[in-house]
Design a protein around this motif. Structure first.
Motif, PDB file in Angstrom:
ATOM      1  N   TYR A 122      -3.721   2.197   3.727  1.00 42.38           N
ATOM      2  CA  TYR A 122      -4.940   3.000   3.687  1.00 42.38           C
ATOM      3  C   TYR A 122      -5.604   2.953   5.057  1.00 42.38           C
ATOM      4  O   TYR A 122      -5.747   1.885   5.654  1.00 42.38           O
ATOM      5  CB  TYR A 122      -5.900   2.456   2.625  1.00 42.38           C
ATOM      6  N   TYR A 126     -14.783   2.309   4.403  1.00 38.41           N
ATOM      7  CA  TYR A 126     -14.920   1.420   3.250  1.00 38.41           C
ATOM      8  C   TYR A 126     -16.364   0.911   3.189  1.00 38.41           C
ATOM      9  O   TYR A 126     -16.906   0.446   4.200  1.00 38.41           O
ATOM     10  CB  TYR A 126     -13.963   0.237   3.421  1.00 38.41           C
ATOM     11  N   THR A 132     -15.954   0.008  -2.125  1.00 40.90           N
ATOM     12  CA  THR A 132     -15.327   1.283  -2.445  1.00 40.90           C
ATOM     13  C   THR A 132     -14.822   1.971  -1.189  1.00 40.90           C
ATOM     14  O   THR A 132     -15.477   1.921  -0.146  1.00 40.90           O
ATOM     15  CB  THR A 132     -16.376   2.198  -3.125  1.00 40.90           C
ATOM     16  N   PHE A 133     -13.672   2.620  -1.327  1.00 39.65           N
ATOM     17  CA  PHE A 133     -13.136   3.425  -0.239  1.00 39.65           C
ATOM     18  C   PHE A 133     -13.877   4.757  -0.217  1.00 39.65           C
ATOM     19  O   PHE A 133     -14.087   5.364  -1.259  1.00 39.65           O
ATOM     20  CB  PHE A 133     -11.637   3.654  -0.447  1.00 39.65           C
ATOM     21  N   THR A 135     -14.426   8.756   1.366  1.00 36.66           N
ATOM     22  CA  THR A 135     -13.644   9.844   1.947  1.00 36.66           C
ATOM     23  C   THR A 135     -14.574  10.756   2.735  1.00 36.66           C
ATOM     24  O   THR A 135     -15.790  10.564   2.743  1.00 36.66           O
ATOM     25  CB  THR A 135     -12.959  10.676   0.834  1.00 36.66           C
ATOM     26  N   GLU A 154     -14.592   0.815   9.243  1.00 36.27           N
ATOM     27  CA  GLU A 154     -13.305   1.510   9.292  1.00 36.27           C
ATOM     28  C   GLU A 154     -12.232   0.496   8.963  1.00 36.27           C
ATOM     29  O   GLU A 154     -12.293  -0.652   9.426  1.00 36.27           O
ATOM     30  CB  GLU A 154     -13.081   2.107  10.673  1.00 36.27           C
ATOM     31  N   ASP A 159      -2.480  -1.673   0.482  1.00 33.00           N
ATOM     32  CA  ASP A 159      -3.026  -2.015  -0.832  1.00 33.00           C
ATOM     33  C   ASP A 159      -2.183  -1.414  -1.945  1.00 33.00           C
ATOM     34  O   ASP A 159      -1.351  -0.535  -1.693  1.00 33.00           O
ATOM     35  CB  ASP A 159      -4.466  -1.469  -0.951  1.00 33.00           C
ATOM     36  N   CYS A 204      -7.571   2.346  -5.758  1.00 30.59           N
ATOM     37  CA  CYS A 204      -7.059   1.129  -5.140  1.00 30.59           C
ATOM     38  C   CYS A 204      -7.420  -0.058  -6.031  1.00 30.59           C
ATOM     39  O   CYS A 204      -8.592  -0.270  -6.330  1.00 30.59           O
ATOM     40  CB  CYS A 204      -7.682   0.953  -3.762  1.00 30.59           C
ATOM     41  N   ARG A 207      -7.257  -6.080  -3.364  1.00 30.57           N
ATOM     42  CA  ARG A 207      -7.946  -6.381  -2.112  1.00 30.57           C
ATOM     43  C   ARG A 207      -7.171  -7.517  -1.457  1.00 30.57           C
ATOM     44  O   ARG A 207      -6.829  -8.501  -2.137  1.00 30.57           O
ATOM     45  CB  ARG A 207      -9.392  -6.853  -2.366  1.00 30.57           C
ATOM     46  N   TYR A 227      -8.985  -5.837  -7.660  1.00 32.52           N
ATOM     47  CA  TYR A 227     -10.233  -5.099  -7.431  1.00 32.52           C
ATOM     48  C   TYR A 227     -11.194  -5.427  -8.563  1.00 32.52           C
ATOM     49  O   TYR A 227     -10.816  -5.416  -9.735  1.00 32.52           O
ATOM     50  CB  TYR A 227      -9.899  -3.606  -7.388  1.00 32.52           C
TER      51      TYR A 227
END
Ligand code: ME8
Length: 519
Positions: A122, A126, A132-133, A135, A154, A159, A204, A207, A227
């Motif tokens: 990935y 974040y 959480t990721f 977008t 960043e 993962d 995802c 971790r 996670y």
């Protein structure tokens, strides 16, 4: 064994002390649990703590504590809090317990074996705070991220991801076809809107230990922990598995109680949660269950958020309501009453101390408390506390309310149930004014009429105690005591008119909600 009514709450992060929002949610679930028991159902009510993840690890480390020791300390406070609220939970889960962790690991193994996971690198943004990721869609027009995401970094890391693509269509169909799956309706529409307007990104579920060590190890890769949401959601089935639930055990092959001795809990009848965690419960959780071959919960009941004095509650600004202080000053029932009477399950609410005092004074002290006290004091004074011959003048009204409240409780419409009971008390108060027992008592020729009035009032007090019991367990127990009745008013079937026997000797009336001096 027939299936129990299984109700859960969100499990709270142990990164601080419990607040009004936590208390509200747990009280909603407790009232529904008590109401179902009163209606004759077997109930299993689960609440607990979410102890893993970044938020908890960070808070523990900031206090120079080992996360487990930190959680153990706080868990004691949270469990005491559950007792303070009068919760009748049947179990209390902590996600650091072995019985939970083993089921999370079994679920991960199962889902992997069925091909639901894959590993990839990935690269992107974040949110540390929300774990959480993010977008491109989460960016504001100026390229920054909303401050509610906290620190955004960043990230480039490998993962494990859960493939969600194949699940979007069936989930959308399921939600469309099951109008009561997500309540209230506008929350259901929100989820449908989200599913219709965007393609679900794969989730995802790991971790790397190098970044976050405080989690359940991923059984097939020691470099990773689970996670926190994959871990936390599983509590709803890990505890049934620990109690030997056959449906869960058959699906995941978990160990537990001996076959045949198990409780029948899953699927849950109601998950009570707040609006901020809707996507986790209405999208990820159903998909996880489907991937594990388990049936979906019957309902996700979504409540709104409390503010205080029109502002978001915040420890930093000190704008908080401390439920423990309120309970210590006013009693647990006054607190339970206010939060459910003030705020329906769904919209956001606003706590004001004045609003609390106003309801306490008008609805509890002068409303319920005064009605019970007047009725029983007159029976004591005019008839030595001995219940006269039966009479059914208030029977129709009371029976109508009983049926109305039953239907509302079965639909988890708690605020409306309180309004209906309150209306019965108002009508009974009007009956006192109209029939004027204090005048009848002065005229021996009216003795029979006075008997009738006193029977109707005493019987209404008894029924009111049963109706209010899920909401006000302490107070209604005291009403029963004052009525000289054994046991607790915890069986709805007893609310049938005319069960109070003539000749019964009541106890001693005493104020239920003392009026407080205006501050
Ligand atoms: O979200 N008003 O935990 P949490 C009403 N661990 N409800 C509120 C509120 C407010 N001001 N603030 C919080 C988590 N809540 C996860 C849940 S479940 C498998 C994992 C509610 O401690 C919130 O909406 O942040 C949520 O339902 C619950 O309190 C716990 O929040």
């Amino acid at each position: 064994m027939s299936k129990a009514f299984y109700i859960t709450t969100a499990i709270d992060y142990v990164n601080g002390q419990p607040h009004l929002g936590h208390a509200y949610e747990k009280i909603i679930a407790d009232v529904i649990a008590r109401a179902r028991r009163s209606l004759g159902q077997d109930v299993f009510f689960l609440t607990g703590l979410d102890e893993h993840g970044q938020k908890v690890q960070q808070t523990a480390l900031a206090q120079n504590k080992n996360p487990k020791a930190y959680c153990d300390e706080l868990a004691a406070d949270w469990m005491a809090f559950a007792r303070k609220l009068g919760l009748t939970n049947n179990d209390f889960v902590r996600t650091t317990e072995g019985r939970h962790q083993s089921v999370v690991q079994t679920c991960l193994e199962r889902a992997r074996a069925a091909g639901h996971f894959y590993k990839r690198t990935y690269t992107g943004f974040y949110s540390l705070k929300e774990e959480t990721f993010l977008t491109a869609k989460d960016r504001l027009p100026d390229g920054t991220f909303d401050p509610s995401w906290g620190e955004v970094i960043e990230l480039k890391e490998e993962d494990y991801f859960f493939r969600l693509g194949e699940h979007q269509q069936w989930l959308m169909d399921y939600i469309s076809q099951n109008p009561h799956f997500i309540m209230p309706e506008y929350r259901r529409n929100e989820v449908l809107g989200l599913l219709k307007s965007s393609v679900l990104e794969d989730l995802c579920i790991s971790r790397p230990v190098s970044r976050l060590s405080w989690g359940i190890p991923i059984p097939f890769d020691p470099e990773y922990v689970t996670y926190v949401w994959f871990d936390a959601l599983v509590n709803y089935i890990s505890i049934p598995a620990a109690h030997g639930d056959r449906t869960v055990r058959a699906a995941i092959g978990a160990n537990g109680a001996a076959p045949g001795s198990g409780a029948a809990l899953w699927p849950a009848d109601v998950h009570v949660i707040g609006k901020d965690i809707l996507k986790f419960h209405a999208v990820y959780w159903p998909i996880m269950l489907k991937a594990l071959g388990l049936p979906l919960p019957k309902q996700i009941l979504v409540h709104g958020w409390w503010q205080k004095d029109g502002q978001r509650m915040s420890k930093t600004t000190g704008n908080v309501v401390d439920p423990i202080a309120v309970i210590d000053e006013w009693g647990v029932d006054a607190f339970r009453y206010y939060v459910l009477r003030e705020l329906d399950i769904g919209p956001d609410g606003n706590w004001t101390d004045d609003g609390f005092r106003a309801r306490y004074s008008a609805e509890l002290a002068k409303g319920l408390g005064n009605f019970i006290n007047r009725s029983l004091t007159m029976l004591k004074r005019y008839r030595n506390g001995v219940v006269p011959a039966k009479s059914d003048e208030l029977s129709d009204q009371t029976t109508k309310t009983v049926e109305e409240v039953r239907a509302l409780l079965e639909n988890s419409q708690l605020q409306a149930a309180l309004v209906a009971i309150q209306a019965l008390i108002t009508r009974a108060d009007q009956y006192i004014e109209k029939s004027a027992p204090f005048k009848l008592a002065k005229d021996p020729a009216q003795a029979k009429r006075l008997d009738e009035v006193l029977y109707n009032l005493a019987e209404t007090c008894r029924v009111v105690a049963i109706l209010y019991h899920p909401f006000l367990p302490d107070t209604t127990g005291r009403i029963y005591e004052q009525l000289g009745l054994a046991g607790k008013p915890d069986r709805f079937s007893e609310a049938a008119w005319g069960k109070m026997e003539p000749g019964h000797q009541i106890g001693n009336p005493a104020p239920l909600f003392p009026l407080k001096e205006e501050k």
